[in-house]
Design an enzyme around this catalytic site. Structure first.
Site, PDB file in Angstrom:
ATOM      1  N   GLY A  14       6.632 -66.935  -7.460  1.00 40.67           N
ATOM      2  CA  GLY A  14       6.144 -65.631  -8.299  1.00 40.67           C
ATOM      3  C   GLY A  14       5.414 -65.445  -8.720  1.00 40.67           C
ATOM      4  CB  CYS A  79      -4.059 -71.372   1.937  1.00 44.80           C
ATOM      5  SG  CYS A  79      -3.484 -72.687   1.235  1.00 44.80           S
TER       6      CYS A  79
END
Length: 363
Positions: A14, A79
């Site tokens: 979050g 990533c």
């Protein structure tokens, strides 16, 4: 003005949602999407009233996306395909497939979102995936800006957007990893400016790295690490064991509470040593230079005894969350282990930076 309807992709624990709150932009997260079950437990723990879809992004149809009726997308795609220390598989890495699906879906939405913000690592900006992203959003009529940022960038002014096109897009590549250390040598005085080929500070560090760290620690605009540390906790479980000290003493990135820098904390922190994050020297009265100068001619047992006097420990998950800008009330369910917390935080982002980017995007 109606609050923005935000779709949070790759929601993790979050970080984007927390940054949205910090930005004070009027908005509601209409759905968060992530396939990681442990991350989802942490998300629900901190954002219990948000619709959380525990499914793959590729598993959501165009019609389902349209029904969510969102006008902002916040996302932080995997990533690993773009990191400088990885294989840099780019579009061929299977972990990129969900993002490629998003780029395929975007132009076919019934109504384009007004805003998109994407965060990724340094290396993404030179990838073919990034080129496809730019091509896609340009074809959709978006105006965009790209930023390469570090956490200290929140102290500086960002450039302003130049036009008032209805759609805006911002890229933030803010996670930096340390370059690998090279050529072990010894510099006998950590307080002096050494020069020449053999100028290495008692560890596998280059003169350039030493100078950079001195400059960072001299920047008074940056808070000391001690401002982010936990107190009144049992830290015994976080001390580095003798075997790790023996094996990795020359590649540890060691910081003190009075330092104003650290390396990037990755998801391998606590499991691996090189390039995963700094360790904290809690015996502040011990001179680290003296320890490293004295160990070269000692037996292995004597070396460990010397290194133990530094009282080196890992940063706690809460301390890393503090450094990433998560608020004091952010927490983890008890069932989430320390190892899992490190992993989840290593996949997260800097809340303060993203909050500022959201403000720029909304302006």
């Amino acid at each position: 003005m109606e609050p923005l309807r935000v779709l949070e992709l790759y929601s993790g624990i979050g970080g984007m949602h927390q940054a949205l709150r910090e930005s004070h932009v009027p908005a509601q997260v209409v759905a968060a999407i992530d396939v990681n079950t442990v991350a989802n437990e942490v998300y629900k723990y901190n954002f219990p009233h948000t619709l959380l879809l525990a499914k793959t992004i590729e598993g959501i149809t165009l019609e389902e996306f349209d029904r969510l009726s969102f006008n902002m997308i916040l996302m932080s795609p995997p990533c690993q395909p773009f990191t400088r220390i990885g294989l840099q598989g780019d579009k061929t890495d299977p972990r990129t497939s969900s993002f490629l699906y998003i780029l395929d879906i975007l132009p076919r939405l019934q109504k384009l979102p007004k805003y998109i913000l994407l965060e990724n690592v340094k290396g993404f900006e030179v990838s073919s995936t990034r080129d496809l992203l730019i091509q896609t959003i340009e074809n959709c009529g978006f105006q965009y800006q790209e930023f390469l940022l570090s956490p200290t960038s929140v102290m500086t002014e960002f450039p302003k957007t130049g036009s008032e096109n209805p759609q805006k897009y911002a890229i933030d590549a803010e996670k930096n990893t340390e370059e690998k250390k090279i050529e072990p040598s010894i510099c006998l005085d950590g307080n002096t400016q050494c020069s020449g080929k053999e100028t290495i500070l008692f560890k596998l560090e280059t003169t350039k790295e030493i100078d950079r760290k001195h400059q960072q620690n001299s920047d008074l605009s940056v808070q000391m690490l001690e401002d982010f540390l936990e107190h009144d906790i049992d830290i015994n479980q976080y001390f580095l064991p003798p075997k790790l000290l023996q094996r990795y003493a020359l590649i540890l990135d060691i910081v003190k509470p009075t330092c104003r820098r650290s390396t990037c904390f990755t998801k391998g922190y606590g499991r691996f040593i090189e390039g995963t994050g700094s360790v904290l020297q809690t015996a502040e009265d011990v001179q680290i230079e003296n320890i490293y100068k004295s160990i070269s001619n000692l037996s292995e047992e004597e070396k460990i005894t010397k290194l133990l006097t530094l009282k080196l420990r890992y940063f706690t998950p809460k301390e890393i969350a503090n450094l990433l800008g998560f608020p004091p009330q952010f927490g983890f369910p008890e069932m989430v282990t320390v190892k899992q917390r490190y992993c989840l935080l290593g996949n997260s982002l800097n809340v303060h930076i993203v909050a500022k980017l959201i403000k720029i995007l909304y302006q």
